[in-house]
Design a protein around this motif. Structure first.
Motif, PDB file in Angstrom:
ATOM      1  N   CYS A  83      10.169   4.529   7.604  1.00 14.68           N
ATOM      2  CA  CYS A  83       8.707   4.536   7.648  1.00 14.68           C
ATOM      3  C   CYS A  83       8.206   3.351   8.452  1.00 14.68           C
ATOM      4  CB  CYS A  83       8.171   4.483   6.219  1.00 14.68           C
ATOM      5  SG  CYS A  83       6.400   4.234   6.145  1.00 14.68           S
ATOM      6  N   GLY A  84       8.863   2.209   8.283  1.00 14.41           N
ATOM      7  CA  GLY A  84       8.439   1.010   8.999  1.00 14.41           C
ATOM      8  C   GLY A  84       9.529  -0.034   8.962  1.00 14.41           C
ATOM      9  N   ALA A  85       9.317  -1.114   9.688  1.00 16.23           N
ATOM     10  CA  ALA A  85      10.322  -2.191   9.759  1.00 16.23           C
ATOM     11  C   ALA A  85       9.589  -3.510   9.944  1.00 16.23           C
ATOM     12  CB  ALA A  85      11.284  -1.925  10.909  1.00 16.23           C
ATOM     13  N   GLU A 144       1.567 -12.267   1.950  1.00 12.56           N
ATOM     14  CA  GLU A 144       0.502 -12.900   1.139  1.00 12.56           C
ATOM     15  C   GLU A 144      -0.505 -11.889   0.599  1.00 12.56           C
ATOM     16  OE1 GLU A 144      -1.112 -15.894   3.687  1.00 12.56           O
ATOM     17  OE2 GLU A 144       0.615 -17.225   3.439  1.00 12.56           O
ATOM     18  N   ASN A 145      -0.421 -10.635   1.075  1.00 16.75           N
ATOM     19  CA  ASN A 145      -1.304  -9.618   0.484  1.00 16.75           C
ATOM     20  C   ASN A 145      -0.645  -9.078  -0.774  1.00 16.75           C
ATOM     21  OD1 ASN A 145       0.709  -8.303   2.221  1.00 16.75           O
ATOM     22  ND2 ASN A 145      -0.302  -6.405   1.673  1.00 16.75           N
ATOM     23  N   PHE A 146      -1.480  -8.741  -1.742  1.00 17.34           N
ATOM     24  CA  PHE A 146      -0.973  -8.150  -2.984  1.00 17.34           C
ATOM     25  C   PHE A 146      -1.757  -6.861  -3.181  1.00 17.34           C
ATOM     26  CE2 PHE A 146       0.491  -9.483  -7.551  1.00 17.34           C
ATOM     27  CZ  PHE A 146       1.153  -8.275  -7.661  1.00 17.34           C
ATOM     28  N   LYS A 193      -1.624 -12.189   6.815  1.00 11.38           N
ATOM     29  CA  LYS A 193      -1.147 -12.130   5.429  1.00 11.38           C
ATOM     30  C   LYS A 193      -0.079 -11.046   5.263  1.00 11.38           C
ATOM     31  CE  LYS A 193      -4.170 -12.890   2.017  1.00 11.38           C
ATOM     32  NZ  LYS A 193      -5.215 -12.846   1.067  1.00 11.38           N
ATOM     33  N   LEU A 194      -0.217  -9.963   6.040  1.00 11.82           N
ATOM     34  CA  LEU A 194       0.751  -8.854   5.931  1.00 11.82           C
ATOM     35  C   LEU A 194       2.162  -9.311   6.257  1.00 11.82           C
ATOM     36  CD1 LEU A 194      -1.231  -6.104   7.875  1.00 11.82           C
ATOM     37  CD2 LEU A 194      -0.745  -6.068   5.421  1.00 11.82           C
ATOM     38  N   PHE A 195       2.271 -10.167   7.264  1.00 13.22           N
ATOM     39  CA  PHE A 195       3.591 -10.555   7.775  1.00 13.22           C
ATOM     40  C   PHE A 195       4.168 -11.742   6.997  1.00 13.22           C
ATOM     41  CE2 PHE A 195       1.018  -8.532  11.003  1.00 13.22           C
ATOM     42  CZ  PHE A 195       1.817  -7.438  11.287  1.00 13.22           C
ATOM     43  N   LYS A 196       3.319 -12.372   6.180  1.00 13.22           N
ATOM     44  CA  LYS A 196       3.792 -13.476   5.340  1.00 13.22           C
ATOM     45  C   LYS A 196       3.953 -13.019   3.885  1.00 13.22           C
ATOM     46  CE  LYS A 196       1.162 -16.915   7.997  1.00 13.22           C
ATOM     47  NZ  LYS A 196      -0.146 -17.601   7.947  1.00 13.22           N
ATOM     48  N   ALA A 254       0.819  -1.216   0.000  1.00 14.44           N
ATOM     49  CA  ALA A 254       0.000   0.000   0.000  1.00 14.44           C
ATOM     50  C   ALA A 254       0.853   1.266   0.000  1.00 14.44           C
ATOM     51  CB  ALA A 254      -0.924  -0.033   1.213  1.00 14.44           C
ATOM     52  N   VAL A 255       1.830   1.330   0.880  1.00 16.70           N
ATOM     53  CA  VAL A 255       2.675   2.527   0.967  1.00 16.70           C
ATOM     54  C   VAL A 255       3.704   2.533  -0.169  1.00 16.70           C
ATOM     55  CG1 VAL A 255       4.373   3.775   2.378  1.00 16.70           C
ATOM     56  CG2 VAL A 255       2.395   2.701   3.481  1.00 16.70           C
ATOM     57  N   GLY A 256       4.418   1.406  -0.315  1.00 24.05           N
ATOM     58  CA  GLY A 256       5.535   1.349  -1.258  1.00 24.05           C
ATOM     59  C   GLY A 256       5.124   1.653  -2.689  1.00 24.05           C
TER      60      GLY A 256
END
Ligand SMILES: NC(=O)c1ccc[n+]([C@@H]2O[C@H](COP(=O)([O-])OP(=O)(O)OC[C@H]3O[C@@H](n4cnc5c(N)ncnc54)[C@H](OP(=O)(O)O)[C@@H]3O)[C@@H](O)[C@H]2O)c1
Length: 333
Positions: A245-247, A324-326, A319-322, A159-161
């Protein structure tokens, strides 16, 4: 009594690592009724954000942690069903911190109205919402890209990238993304127009960074931390700007690791700065006008990953941490 019941996910146990089913308690409640200066909204789409993992830690942060027993905090799009609030009427479409539940009471604080029909409603949780605003201010205010700069962004298909890279292209930069897998990398280059994308799960990242950024990295927009941040630090130019921004690679570890190669900042007179989108609240209007215009011109594309059903929440958030979201991950309630 109202025939419908509310359905909610509440925090049952603080996680120490990854989120597990026991982290959550699913509860059903009688339908809430709005009091004076309140409205009741039906929650339509719930945003799933990596930051939600951080909100579960009992530690000092930019917002207080979610308390045990509290409805899980989440940004969502809703529709006002009933209102005793002077500024909201039934039928209004609204975005706010409505939580992981089917219906929410609100006092209107921090709630914005959105219009139906301009863009699909989940876009107000992605490019025209918190992640898009993060990309806009993080890149332009902190990263300060100049025409001709090389900009690298991790979690580039997310989403951000995705927004960071597209804005950097609009600003005349060479843009290199990092993403997990060939399908995401193809999307980033072919659909979003990045110059190159490194598949960090299969490529030799250090070698690929040298190949795709022959003049070095002027701006690195970091969404993932960990090893990738360290690799990029070895390739930065003099005066480079790194936006923290995040890690996400560190969110599920009790002891996050920082960069080993930080002395590259010294040698290169470079800077690394953290940013939190909420600090830019007074300037959201400016960003949304600009991004809305870029979307209308076809310069800024948005991809959503919509999962149906509130009950899927414990699995869907993982899904975010694997990876698996697109695209921007949301639940359609
Ligand atoms: N500072 C702020 O105000 C602010 C605001 C919003 C978001 N953020 C941060 O921005 C980042 C991106 O958020 P988002 O909402 O756009 O999420 P997203 O990129 O849509 O989804 C998360 C992505 O992170 C990648 N990922 C997961 N584990 C990883 C790992 N161990 N190593 C490398 N990549 C990994 C996965 O993509 P791959 O398949 O490519 O691995 C996954 O799809 C997060 O770190 C988030 O916390 C910060």
């Amino acid at each position: 009594m109202h025939p419908l019941r509310n359905r909610q996910f509440r925090l049952a146990q603080r996680p120490t690592g990854a989120l597990v089913p026991e982290t959550w308690a699913y509860v059903e409640n009688p339908m809430p009724e709005p009091g004076e200066e309140q409205f009741l909204a039906q929650v339509l789409y719930i945003s799933l954000d990596p930051a939600m993992r951080g909100w579960l830690n009992d530690a000092k942060s930019y917002v207080p942690p979610v308390q045990l027993g509290e409805v899980m905090r989440a940004i969502a799009v809703g529709k006002v069903l009933d209102s005793k609030h002077p500024k909201f009427v039934a039928g209004d479409l609204v975005v706010g911190l409505f939580g992981v539940q089917a219906y929410a009471l609100s006092d209107g604080k921090g709630v914005t109205k959105v219009e139906a029909g301009l863009v699909p409603l989940p876009t107000y949780l992605s490019t025209l919402g918190m992640p898009g605003l993060t990309a806009y201010f993080g890149l332009l205010d902190v990263g300060k890209p100049r025409e001709g700069d090389t900009v690298v962004v991790s979690a580039a298909a997310g989403a951000v990238g995705a927004v960071v890279g597209q804005i950097a292209k609009i600003k005349g930069c060479r843009v290199v993304g990092l993403a997990g897998g060939p399908e995401k990398c193809r999307y980033v280059v072919d659909e979003l127009g990045f110059d190159a994308c490194i598949d960090y799960k299969h490529d030799d990242v250090k070698k690929k960074l040298r190949e795709t950024c022959p003049k070095g990295v002027d701006v690195y927009f970091d969404n993932v931390g960990g090893e990738i941040l360290d690799f990029v630090l070895t390739q930065i130019t003099r005066g480079a700007r790194i936006v923290i921004c995040g890690a996400i690679s560190q969110y599920n570890t009790p002891n996050p690791v920082g960069p080993k190669n930080y002395l590259s900042l010294l040698v290169n007179r470079a800077s690394m700065a953290g940013m939190i989108v909420f600090d830019y609240t007074p300037r959201y209007g400016e960003a949304l006008m600009q991004m809305g215009a870029w979307m209308a011109e076809g310069k800024l594309k948005s991809k959503g990953d919509v999962v149906k059903g509130l009950e899927t929440f414990p699995d869907t958030i993982n899904k975010l941490f694997k990876g698996e979201n697109f695209g921007k991950l949301v639940i359609e309630v």
